[in-house]
Write an enzyme that holds these catalytic residues in place. Structure first.
Site, short mmCIF file in Angstrom:
data_model
loop_
_atom_site.label_atom_id
_atom_site.label_comp_id
_atom_site.label_asym_id
_atom_site.label_seq_id
_atom_site.Cartn_x
_atom_site.Cartn_y
_atom_site.Cartn_z
N PRO A 133 0.84 -1.20 0.00
CA PRO A 133 0.00 0.00 0.00
C PRO A 133 0.87 1.25 0.00
O PRO A 133 1.82 1.34 0.78
CB PRO A 133 -0.77 -0.11 1.32
N THR A 134 0.57 2.17 -0.88
CA THR A 134 1.33 3.44 -0.88
C THR A 134 0.37 4.61 -1.04
O THR A 134 -0.42 4.65 -1.98
CB THR A 134 2.38 3.47 -2.03
N GLY A 135 0.46 5.54 -0.10
CA GLY A 135 -0.37 6.74 -0.17
C GLY A 135 0.03 7.60 -1.36
O GLY A 135 1.18 7.55 -1.81
N GLN B 46 -5.65 -1.66 2.65
CA GLN B 46 -4.85 -1.31 3.84
C GLN B 46 -5.57 -0.27 4.67
O GLN B 46 -6.01 0.76 4.16
CB GLN B 46 -3.48 -0.77 3.41
N TYR C 181 -5.66 2.44 7.83
CA TYR C 181 -5.10 3.25 8.91
C TYR C 181 -6.24 3.49 9.89
O TYR C 181 -7.36 3.81 9.47
CB TYR C 181 -4.62 4.61 8.39
N LYS D 167 0.56 -5.15 9.63
CA LYS D 167 1.73 -4.60 8.95
C LYS D 167 2.52 -3.66 9.86
O LYS D 167 1.93 -2.80 10.51
CB LYS D 167 1.25 -3.80 7.71
N GLY E 217 10.44 -3.95 2.51
CA GLY E 217 11.47 -2.97 2.85
C GLY E 217 12.78 -3.22 2.12
O GLY E 217 13.51 -4.16 2.44
N ARG F 208 8.39 1.09 -3.47
CA ARG F 208 9.00 2.00 -4.46
C ARG F 208 9.24 1.36 -5.82
O ARG F 208 9.04 2.04 -6.84
CB ARG F 208 10.28 2.60 -3.88
C1 LIG Z 1 5.44 6.72 -1.17
C2 LIG Z 1 5.08 5.71 -0.13
C3 LIG Z 1 3.84 5.78 0.48
C4 LIG Z 1 3.48 4.83 1.42
N1 LIG Z 1 2.23 4.86 1.97
C5 LIG Z 1 1.84 3.87 2.79
C6 LIG Z 1 0.50 3.79 3.23
O1 LIG Z 1 -0.34 4.60 2.86
N2 LIG Z 1 0.17 2.79 4.07
C7 LIG Z 1 1.08 1.84 4.49
O2 LIG Z 1 0.73 0.94 5.25
N3 LIG Z 1 2.34 1.88 4.06
C8 LIG Z 1 2.74 2.85 3.21
N4 LIG Z 1 4.02 2.87 2.74
C9 LIG Z 1 4.95 1.80 3.12
C10 LIG Z 1 4.87 0.63 2.13
O3 LIG Z 1 3.64 -0.04 2.26
C11 LIG Z 1 5.98 -0.38 2.34
O4 LIG Z 1 6.04 -0.74 3.69
C12 LIG Z 1 7.34 0.14 1.90
O5 LIG Z 1 7.23 0.94 0.74
C13 LIG Z 1 8.27 -1.02 1.61
O6 LIG Z 1 9.54 -0.57 1.27
P1 LIG Z 1 10.05 -0.38 -0.25
O7 LIG Z 1 9.44 0.87 -0.76
O8 LIG Z 1 11.52 -0.28 -0.07
O9 LIG Z 1 9.62 -1.60 -1.04
C14 LIG Z 1 4.41 3.81 1.80
C15 LIG Z 1 5.65 3.76 1.18
C16 LIG Z 1 6.00 4.70 0.22
C17 LIG Z 1 7.34 4.58 -0.45
#
Ligand SMILES: Cc1cc2nc3c(=O)[nH]c(=O)nc-3n(C[C@H](O)[C@H](O)[C@H](O)COP(=O)(O)O)c2cc1C
Length: 381
Positions: free
Chosen positions: A78-80, A128, A130, A252, A308, A331
């Site tokens: 999940p990414t915001g 996901q 929050y 998570k 990660g 990413r």
């Molecule tokens: C731009 C961005 C936004 C993120 N937003 C959320 C989110 O909204 N909710 C969440 O649980 N994790 C969020 N994360 C964390 C990711 O779910 C994940 O744990 C993390 O990106 C993993 O690392 P990696 O980017 O190196 O693969 C975000 C990560 C990034 C890079």
């Protein structure tokens, strides 16, 4: 332009196409970014065992995560604000993941809403959550995810308050972008992104605006989000969320053995060993260096997932060898999305699949489900 061969190639292209404030939002960690860097760098401390003259035909990467089929042990994290890397980003990424046969996880803080993503996919995706102070809003989100037939709820535990990310503060990040001269210059240098963005109406937080009390537009939204993350979230809340959801639950943001044991006691289906991609507690251990400790603590009681720092299929293999049932990438797919839209997400997944497949074979394994610590030559964290 030559075809991207690595996730780093996609990152270079994304940097060229996406306005700085949103590219930086993805490519950033908290404070010194030490944990963000360690997440990637520590993978190099895991060495693989080269094997020869082993039958390498008929290889399979297929597996399951929380009982659901995946064509390889990789889900989209999940990414915001994903929809700011590319217009309608969550819808495009979800479609790419569906075609590829891997789970897509939609963030609470997404630009496209749960309903938007459901309207363009035919298989269930994951949602996901929050936990906000406004529990009625949270309950409503859970119900919306159920109505959209989401097949797992990923409950994020490591963001009760927001870690400080200097790049975002310096960039004055907001969605939609604010029209200061500074931002205007950033946008003017990215005309393709701007033209695409003008074609969509999805530029705010689709899961929130119009659903949360007192949030009807984006100006009321920023004050709402700042106030709403719940610093009092507790294990008791996990129990009511589990009950309200009633389906597969993934916790998570676990980076500590004691927390892992508490998580296993909740009866959830899986945990994700994660430090939020180094975006929350700078100075925390890298995810990969904590994985086998957590697997040793709870791996016999609960499925252990990992995220990660994964930047290649080799990293996925290392995480699986250290005990992860499945992994998530954040990413890597955001860079693909920013660079090329939906084909970029597919390219990121293809790059990872190819690297995973070749590496597994050269380690003498044909089935990802048979990969264990026997493929490792040395691990020195
Ligand atoms: C731009 C961005 C936004 C993120 N937003 C959320 C989110 O909204 N909710 C969440 O649980 N994790 C969020 N994360 C964390 C990711 O779910 C994940 O744990 C993390 O990106 C993993 O690392 P990696 O980017 O190196 O693969 C975000 C990560 C990034 C890079």
């Amino acid at each position: 332009m030559s075809k991207p061969l690595t996730i780093a190639d996609l990152k270079t292209r994304a940097r060229r196409r996406v306005p700085k404030m949103f590219f930086d939002y993805a490519d950033s960690g908290a404070w010194t970014e030490g944990t963000y860097r360690a997440n990637e760098e520590d993978f190099a401390k895991v060495k693989l065992r080269q094997r020869v003259l082993v039958d390498m035909t008929n290889r399979s990467l297929a597996t399951t995560m929380v009982g659901q089929e995946a064509s390889m042990p990789v889900a989209l994290a999940p990414t915001g604000l994903c929809g700011m890397q590319h217009p309608d980003g969550e819808m495009l990424a979800a479609k790419a993941a569906e075609e590829f046969g891997v789970p897509f996880t939609l963030s609470t803080m997404s630009i496209c809403s749960i309903e938007d993503v459901a309207s363009v996919t035919s298989k269930p995706f994951w949602f996901q959550l929050y936990v906000m102070k406004d529990r009625e809003f949270v309950a409503n989100l859970i119900d919306r995810a159920k109505a959209a037939k989401c097949s797992a709820l990923v409950l994020t535990l490591d963001l009760q308050i927001l870690g400080q990310r200097h790049k975002d503060l310096r960039n004055g990040l907001s969605a939609p972008p604010k029209w200061t001269i500074h931002h205007g210059i950033q946008l003017a240098t990215k005309p393709f992104w701007c033209m695409d963005m003008l074609r969509t109406r999805r530029r705010g937080f689709g899961n929130i605006v119009g659903h949360a009390k007192n949030v009807s537009d984006l100006s009321s939204l920023s004050s709402w989000t700042a106030e709403q993350f719940d610093p009092q979230l507790s294990w008791k809340d996990v129990a009511w969320i589990k009950e309200r959801w009633g389906g597969k639950l993934i916790l998570k943001g676990i980076l500590d053995e004691e927390d892992a044991r508490s998580a296993a006691e909740t009866g959830a289906d899986a945990i994700i060993v994660s430090n939020h991609g180094g975006r929350q507690l700078d100075g925390a251990m890298s995810s990969i260096s904590m994985l086998s400790k957590i697997v040793d603590a709870v791996g016999d009681r609960i499925e252990v997932h990992f995220d990660g720092g994964i930047r290649s299929g080799q990293d996925v293999l290392k995480a699986v060898a250290l005990g992860a049932r499945g992994t998530y990438i954040g990413r890597p797919y955001l860079y693909g999305l920013g660079a090329m839209g939906k084909p970029g997400v597919t390219t990121a997944l293809e790059i990872i699949r190819r690297e995973l497949d070749i590496t597994m074979a050269l380690c003498g394994k044909r089935d990802i489900q048979a990969v264990d610590s026997s493929v490792l030559a040395d691990v020195r964290f």
